[in-house]
Design a protein around this motif. Sequence first.
Motif, PDB file in Angstrom:
ATOM      1  N   GLU A 219       0.832  -1.207   0.000  1.00 15.90           N
ATOM      2  CA  GLU A 219       0.000   0.000   0.000  1.00 15.90           C
ATOM      3  C   GLU A 219       0.865   1.255   0.000  1.00 15.90           C
ATOM      4  O   GLU A 219       0.562   2.229  -0.703  1.00 15.90           O
ATOM      5  CB  GLU A 219      -0.910  -0.013   1.225  1.00 15.90           C
ATOM      6  N   ALA A 220       1.969   1.248   0.759  1.00 17.47           N
ATOM      7  CA  ALA A 220       2.863   2.406   0.787  1.00 17.47           C
ATOM      8  C   ALA A 220       3.507   2.628  -0.576  1.00 17.47           C
ATOM      9  O   ALA A 220       3.668   3.776  -1.023  1.00 17.47           O
ATOM     10  CB  ALA A 220       3.930   2.215   1.857  1.00 17.47           C
ATOM     11  N   GLU A 221       3.870   1.546  -1.269  1.00 16.58           N
ATOM     12  CA  GLU A 221       4.449   1.676  -2.608  1.00 16.58           C
ATOM     13  C   GLU A 221       3.416   2.243  -3.582  1.00 16.58           C
ATOM     14  O   GLU A 221       3.741   3.100  -4.424  1.00 16.58           O
ATOM     15  CB  GLU A 221       4.959   0.316  -3.082  1.00 16.58           C
ATOM     16  N   ARG A 222       2.157   1.782  -3.471  1.00 17.30           N
ATOM     17  CA  ARG A 222       1.099   2.314  -4.343  1.00 17.30           C
ATOM     18  C   ARG A 222       0.841   3.788  -4.048  1.00 17.30           C
ATOM     19  O   ARG A 222       0.650   4.597  -4.964  1.00 17.30           O
ATOM     20  CB  ARG A 222      -0.189   1.502  -4.157  1.00 17.30           C
ATOM     21  N   ALA A 223       0.857   4.148  -2.749  1.00 17.25           N
ATOM     22  CA  ALA A 223       0.608   5.543  -2.374  1.00 17.25           C
ATOM     23  C   ALA A 223       1.706   6.454  -2.908  1.00 17.25           C
ATOM     24  O   ALA A 223       1.437   7.549  -3.410  1.00 17.25           O
ATOM     25  CB  ALA A 223       0.504   5.663  -0.851  1.00 17.25           C
ATOM     26  N   LEU A 224       2.964   5.991  -2.800  1.00 18.20           N
ATOM     27  CA  LEU A 224       4.065   6.812  -3.305  1.00 18.20           C
ATOM     28  C   LEU A 224       3.959   6.976  -4.818  1.00 18.20           C
ATOM     29  O   LEU A 224       4.189   8.081  -5.350  1.00 18.20           O
ATOM     30  CB  LEU A 224       5.404   6.172  -2.929  1.00 18.20           C
ATOM     31  N   ALA A 225       3.608   5.904  -5.507  1.00 21.34           N
ATOM     32  CA  ALA A 225       3.443   6.000  -6.963  1.00 21.34           C
ATOM     33  C   ALA A 225       2.297   6.943  -7.319  1.00 21.34           C
ATOM     34  O   ALA A 225       2.399   7.737  -8.271  1.00 21.34           O
ATOM     35  CB  ALA A 225       3.193   4.612  -7.549  1.00 21.34           C
ATOM     36  N   ARG A 226       1.195   6.886  -6.537  1.00 24.31           N
ATOM     37  CA  ARG A 226       0.055   7.771  -6.800  1.00 24.31           C
ATOM     38  C   ARG A 226       0.442   9.234  -6.589  1.00 24.31           C
ATOM     39  O   ARG A 226       0.084  10.100  -7.398  1.00 24.31           O
ATOM     40  CB  ARG A 226      -1.103   7.396  -5.886  1.00 24.31           C
ATOM     41  N   VAL A 227       1.169   9.516  -5.503  1.00 28.69           N
ATOM     42  CA  VAL A 227       1.619  10.888  -5.243  1.00 28.69           C
ATOM     43  C   VAL A 227       2.526  11.375  -6.368  1.00 28.69           C
ATOM     44  O   VAL A 227       2.426  12.517  -6.824  1.00 28.69           O
ATOM     45  CB  VAL A 227       2.338  10.967  -3.885  1.00 28.69           C
ATOM     46  N   GLY A 228       3.382  10.482  -6.855  1.00 28.35           N
ATOM     47  CA  GLY A 228       4.261  10.851  -7.961  1.00 28.35           C
ATOM     48  C   GLY A 228       3.482  11.185  -9.221  1.00 28.35           C
ATOM     49  O   GLY A 228       3.788  12.162  -9.923  1.00 28.35           O
ATOM     50  N   ARG A 229       2.455  10.358  -9.517  1.00 28.31           N
ATOM     51  CA  ARG A 229       1.628  10.623 -10.713  1.00 28.31           C
ATOM     52  C   ARG A 229       0.875  11.942 -10.575  1.00 28.31           C
ATOM     53  O   ARG A 229       0.799  12.738 -11.520  1.00 28.31           O
ATOM     54  CB  ARG A 229       0.638   9.480 -10.924  1.00 28.31           C
ATOM     55  N   GLU A 230       0.302  12.160  -9.368  1.00 22.97           N
ATOM     56  CA  GLU A 230      -0.453  13.399  -9.164  1.00 22.97           C
ATOM     57  C   GLU A 230       0.449  14.621  -9.252  1.00 22.97           C
ATOM     58  O   GLU A 230       0.050  15.667  -9.792  1.00 22.97           O
ATOM     59  CB  GLU A 230      -1.158  13.351  -7.807  1.00 22.97           C
ATOM     60  N   ALA A 231       1.678  14.518  -8.729  1.00 27.11           N
ATOM     61  CA  ALA A 231       2.615  15.637  -8.817  1.00 27.11           C
ATOM     62  C   ALA A 231       2.986  15.912 -10.268  1.00 27.11           C
ATOM     63  O   ALA A 231       3.078  17.075 -10.701  1.00 27.11           O
ATOM     64  CB  ALA A 231       3.863  15.336  -7.987  1.00 27.11           C
ATOM     65  N   GLN A 232       3.185  14.840 -11.044  1.00 28.47           N
ATOM     66  CA  GLN A 232       3.515  15.012 -12.455  1.00 28.47           C
ATOM     67  C   GLN A 232       2.362  15.658 -13.205  1.00 28.47           C
ATOM     68  O   GLN A 232       2.556  16.570 -14.036  1.00 28.47           O
ATOM     69  CB  GLN A 232       3.870  13.650 -13.067  1.00 28.47           C
ATOM     70  N   GLN A 233       1.139  15.197 -12.900  1.00 32.73           N
ATOM     71  CA  GLN A 233      -0.033  15.780 -13.551  1.00 32.73           C
ATOM     72  C   GLN A 233      -0.180  17.257 -13.180  1.00 32.73           C
ATOM     73  O   GLN A 233      -0.539  18.100 -14.031  1.00 32.73           O
ATOM     74  CB  GLN A 233      -1.282  15.006 -13.147  1.00 32.73           C
ATOM     75  N   ALA A 234       0.130  17.601 -11.904  1.00 36.36           N
ATOM     76  CA  ALA A 234       0.048  19.006 -11.484  1.00 36.36           C
ATOM     77  C   ALA A 234       1.079  19.850 -12.211  1.00 36.36           C
ATOM     78  O   ALA A 234       0.802  20.991 -12.624  1.00 36.36           O
ATOM     79  CB  ALA A 234       0.234  19.104  -9.970  1.00 36.36           C
ATOM     80  N   ARG A 235       2.283  19.296 -12.382  1.00 34.70           N
ATOM     81  CA  ARG A 235       3.325  20.038 -13.104  1.00 34.70           C
ATOM     82  C   ARG A 235       2.919  20.264 -14.564  1.00 34.70           C
ATOM     83  O   ARG A 235       3.126  21.339 -15.132  1.00 34.70           O
ATOM     84  CB  ARG A 235       4.661  19.295 -13.025  1.00 34.70           C
ATOM     85  N   GLU A 236       2.311  19.247 -15.163  1.00 30.97           N
ATOM     86  CA  GLU A 236       1.889  19.376 -16.566  1.00 30.97           C
ATOM     87  C   GLU A 236       0.780  20.419 -16.704  1.00 30.97           C
ATOM     88  O   GLU A 236       0.765  21.211 -17.666  1.00 30.97           O
ATOM     89  CB  GLU A 236       1.432  18.017 -17.093  1.00 30.97           C
TER      90      GLU A 236
END
Length: 535
Positions: free
Chosen positions: A240-257
């Motif tokens: 779950e922690a690995e999935r959460a970190l990946a989700r935060v990374g995706r959301e941060a990338q989407q915010a940057r875009e």
Amino acid sequence: MSAFLTLDAVSFKTSDGHPLLDNLTLAFGAERTGLVGRNGVGKTTLIRLMLGELRPASGAVAVRGHVGVLRQALSPPPGARVGDLLGVSESLARLDRIAAGQGRDDDFADADWALEARLAEALAEVGLADLDLDRPAPELSGGQVTRVALAGLLVAQPDLLLLDEPTNNLDAEARALVIRVLRRWKGGAIVVSHDRELLRAMDRIVELTSLGARTYGGNYDLYAARKAEEAAAAARDLAEAERALARVGREAQQARERKDRRDAAGKRFAAKRSEPKIMLGAMAERAEMSGGRAQLLAERQAAAAEADLAAAQGRLERSRRLGFDLPSCGLPGGRTVLAFEDVAFGYPGGPPLITGLDLRLTGPERVAVTGANGSGKTSLIRLATGQLTPGSGRVTRGVEAALLDQQTAMLGDDETLAQAFRRLNPEASDNTARAALARFLFRGAAADRQIGSLSGGERLRAALACVLNATRPPQLLILDEPTNHLDLDSIAAVEAALGGYDGAILVVSHDRDFLDAIGITREVRLGQPPADDLS
């Protein structure tokens, strides 16, 4: 009933200042407590603190009542008699003087009139009812010494028993006696042990780790089940922690875009419009502030996710057992590994230990040698390795074998792991040695550790690394009581590794759980008719 022994916020540091125990709070009353933990975690230090042999750096140890101790290494002094080992010689002599009409006033005042009855009951309890109290104690076997010492505790009737590895070096019968005594014991008991059968007789398990102590209600089986549940939960938390970190990374990338798209649109807007520069500057500043807040939020979310991941990894690492794999030895299924043909053996001047033994190992068989202490198990191993020659009959050795005894005598205390590997495998380069040791979890600087600094489990793992990574790995492993000095995690790791070994195994062990775990297919009981095939 209040506790017989309590530790209140106890901390202890080694002589070099390393913290070993920190803020430890425990209480021991009229229950049987199994104390477990990895080698080196501080179990022996904790025992010495309980007995007052060491002083804590902080905190307090309080004892109410009498504590009886059974230490792991028992060696009767020269000249001692069985009565001395029992601790009753002086009291019995007092009763003898009274019976002979020579008793003094202090004899009558101090006489323990029920001693003889308690002594007879205690000796019967440990299976030594006919033992001569005047027999020289050094003549006793190691198992007999342990049983006599245990009988002495039963006679003394302490409030709390403290037993340090009481079943080490005992045969199956003696182990069963110790377990039976503990099941009947009405007082408190603290038992330091890795013997799973003994730990099944406990009322609770206290696990000592580098993080402190944790108490598990129930016996070993309940403890093992809870540990398995914790390991499964830790694995789920990690996923779950690995999935959460990946989700935060995706959301941060989407915010940057999204920010990049807004910035690009703003620049196009500014190029087309004729608003005053001050208004365009204010709009840009608001966009910059908004983007900065979003970036800060993303960084905080990422840091929190990474912290959760690190914590989950730590929990999983603590719940995982030490694991390593054994390389293939390529033993053919039909190869005769070892054969005893009508073998007899006895030491000069002594009775025959082995008579008419016929035994054949073919292919990757797993054979256990069992029997009472003194029945010839060690002699059989030495005959198998060629260290002894049979008095009659023939021993045929069909493959390369490696002997791993309790002390892993092939390793020298003063050499490093890398040095031991190259001594045992002279054709190996330093890089080859370090790569082989790394496969057995001795990575990097660990290969330069001195053998003498290793725990029992680490020594056995090191010995396996040295013999099984040879140019021609042995196709027969001969093991002499391999679990005697291992903690529970190390035993589990060795069991798992041997479970995947494709060679033959000849093992002497009283540990029934270990024999079951490694898949013994046949058992040879010395002193009894051969057992049926277990496959």
